[in-house]
Motif scaffolding. Structure first.
Motif, PDB file in Angstrom:
ATOM      1  N   PRO A  17       0.964  -1.163  -0.243  1.00 30.31           N
ATOM      2  CA  PRO A  17      -0.260   0.132  -0.122  1.00 30.31           C
ATOM      3  C   PRO A  17       1.056   1.647   0.154  1.00 30.31           C
ATOM      4  O   PRO A  17       0.383   2.004  -1.052  1.00 30.31           O
ATOM      5  N   ALA A  18       1.815   1.107   0.804  1.00 31.14           N
ATOM      6  CA  ALA A  18       2.911   2.397   0.924  1.00 31.14           C
ATOM      7  C   ALA A  18       3.574   2.297  -0.706  1.00 31.14           C
ATOM      8  O   ALA A  18       3.413   4.121  -1.364  1.00 31.14           O
ATOM      9  N   ALA A  19       3.817   1.722  -1.591  1.00 34.46           N
ATOM     10  CA  ALA A  19       4.284   1.632  -2.755  1.00 34.46           C
ATOM     11  C   ALA A  19       3.119   2.492  -3.104  1.00 34.46           C
ATOM     12  O   ALA A  19       3.601   3.235  -4.380  1.00 34.46           O
ATOM     13  N   GLU A  20       2.240   2.200  -3.101  1.00 37.25           N
ATOM     14  CA  GLU A  20       0.981   2.324  -4.467  1.00 37.25           C
ATOM     15  C   GLU A  20       0.669   3.581  -3.587  1.00 37.25           C
ATOM     16  O   GLU A  20       0.376   4.525  -4.916  1.00 37.25           O
ATOM     17  N   ALA A  21       0.015   3.930  -2.881  1.00 36.02           N
ATOM     18  CA  ALA A  21       0.172   6.139  -2.175  1.00 36.02           C
ATOM     19  C   ALA A  21       1.420   6.623  -3.100  1.00 36.02           C
ATOM     20  O   ALA A  21       1.153   7.303  -3.410  1.00 36.02           O
ATOM     21  N   ALA A  22       2.770   6.200  -2.319  1.00 38.13           N
ATOM     22  CA  ALA A  22       3.635   7.145  -3.500  1.00 38.13           C
ATOM     23  C   ALA A  22       3.690   6.986  -5.113  1.00 38.13           C
ATOM     24  O   ALA A  22       4.029   8.138  -5.690  1.00 38.13           O
ATOM     25  N   TRP A  23       3.253   5.912  -5.503  1.00 45.65           N
ATOM     26  CA  TRP A  23       3.186   6.106  -7.369  1.00 45.65           C
ATOM     27  C   TRP A  23       1.911   6.433  -7.946  1.00 45.65           C
ATOM     28  O   TRP A  23       1.935   7.719  -8.663  1.00 45.65           O
ATOM     29  N   TYR A  24       1.044   6.085  -7.039  1.00 48.45           N
ATOM     30  CA  TYR A  24      -0.643   7.214  -7.264  1.00 48.45           C
ATOM     31  C   TYR A  24       0.150   9.293  -7.106  1.00 48.45           C
ATOM     32  O   TYR A  24      -0.690   9.476  -7.465  1.00 48.45           O
ATOM     33  N   ALA A  25       0.979   9.617  -5.518  1.00 60.01           N
ATOM     34  CA  ALA A  25       0.623  10.874  -5.537  1.00 60.01           C
ATOM     35  C   ALA A  25       1.056  11.553  -6.550  1.00 60.01           C
ATOM     36  O   ALA A  25       1.566  12.518  -7.072  1.00 60.01           O
ATOM     37  N   LYS A  26       2.436  10.882  -7.401  1.00 61.57           N
ATOM     38  CA  LYS A  26       2.819  11.381  -8.319  1.00 61.57           C
ATOM     39  C   LYS A  26       2.203  11.332  -9.863  1.00 61.57           C
ATOM     40  O   LYS A  26       2.649  12.540 -10.248  1.00 61.57           O
ATOM     41  N   PHE A  27       1.766  10.182  -9.590  1.00 59.70           N
ATOM     42  CA  PHE A  27       0.350  10.456 -10.756  1.00 59.70           C
ATOM     43  C   PHE A  27      -0.670  11.716 -10.434  1.00 59.70           C
ATOM     44  O   PHE A  27      -0.749  12.457 -11.349  1.00 59.70           O
ATOM     45  N   ILE A  28      -1.357  12.301  -9.382  1.00 58.73           N
ATOM     46  CA  ILE A  28      -1.856  13.113  -9.512  1.00 58.73           C
ATOM     47  C   ILE A  28      -1.433  15.047  -8.959  1.00 58.73           C
ATOM     48  O   ILE A  28      -1.760  15.474  -9.700  1.00 58.73           O
TER      49      ILE A  28
END
Length: 226
Positions: free
Chosen positions: A53-64
């Motif tokens: 989940p932490a890696a997913e959040a980091a990836w999605y934050a970059k997308f945002i």
């Protein structure tokens, strides 16, 4: 026949968040239009959880971050997690419509802010209700009851299905990015890109999908009005 505008959206969609100022102006300039909001469920129930989940959040934050570069919309300093489901916020946004358009607009904005300002998405009932606490005029107990009602759940299920039956105009869009609005071909279905607006009236139906300049929305409205 009056002008009808259908907005396909989701509380957790960054492109929809960035489009809010344009759509707010559009609604103000088209006061006679019948506007219908359809919640497309960007994050569906039953999807497999992320292994990290932490890696997913980091990836999605970059997308945002990337989306915000185009839209100029605020972005969270830190995204704590990716929304587990769009259903709770969509149910709340749909339920808020029963309390009037002005309240519904405030509720939807509050729900979007949980992701794109605070970085803590409202992805369950209690987070949703905490997010909307204090919205002027909102009856929170009535909202909770409506969210759990069969009527509102069916309305959002209908939205889910409608979003996954896109019109032919969006299936093969070849316009350049950053978000052309071409329908999303997912594992088991096709759905509208979010946001997408359709304008229908005496002049016909016109579709403005994805991230587009404000002038395209007004042009579609004029064409549909005939």
């Amino acid at each position: 026949m009056p002008l009808e505008v259908v907005e396909y959206t989701d509380p957790a969609c960054p492109w929809a968040w960035g489009s809010e100022p344009k759509f707010r102006l559009l609604r103000a300039e088209l006061p006679e239009a019948r506007w219908r909001r359809v919640f497309g469920i960007l994050f569906d129930d039953g999807e497999d959880p992320a292994p990290d989940p932490a890696a997913e959040a980091a990836w999605y934050a970059k997308f945002i971050d990337g989306v915000s570069e185009h839209t100029g919309a605020p972005k969270p300093p830190h995204l704590a997690w990716v929304a587990k489901s769009s259903w709770p916020a969509s149910l709340a946004a749909k339920a808020a419509e029963t309390q009037g358009e002005a309240i519904a607009e405030l509720v939807l904005t509050r729900l979007r802010e949980t992701t794109f300002v605070h970085g803590t998405p409202a992805d369950d009932t209690e987070r949703v209700l905490a997010a909307v606490e204090g919205v002027p005029g909102l009856d929170v107990p009535a909202l909770r009851a409506a969210m759990a009602s069969a009527e509102i759940r069916q309305a959002v299920r209908d939205d889910w299905r409608e979003t996954r039956n896109p019109c032919p105009e969006v299936l093969d869009i070849t316009a350049p990015g950053p978000h052309s609005g071409r329908a999303k071909h997912l594992e088991h279905h096709v759905r509208y890109a979010l946001p997408t607006l359709t304008f229908s009236g005496p002049g016909g139906r016109f579709v403005v999908p994805g991230w587009r300049p404000l002038r395209e929305y007004f042009a579609a409205a004029r064409a549909a009005t005939g």
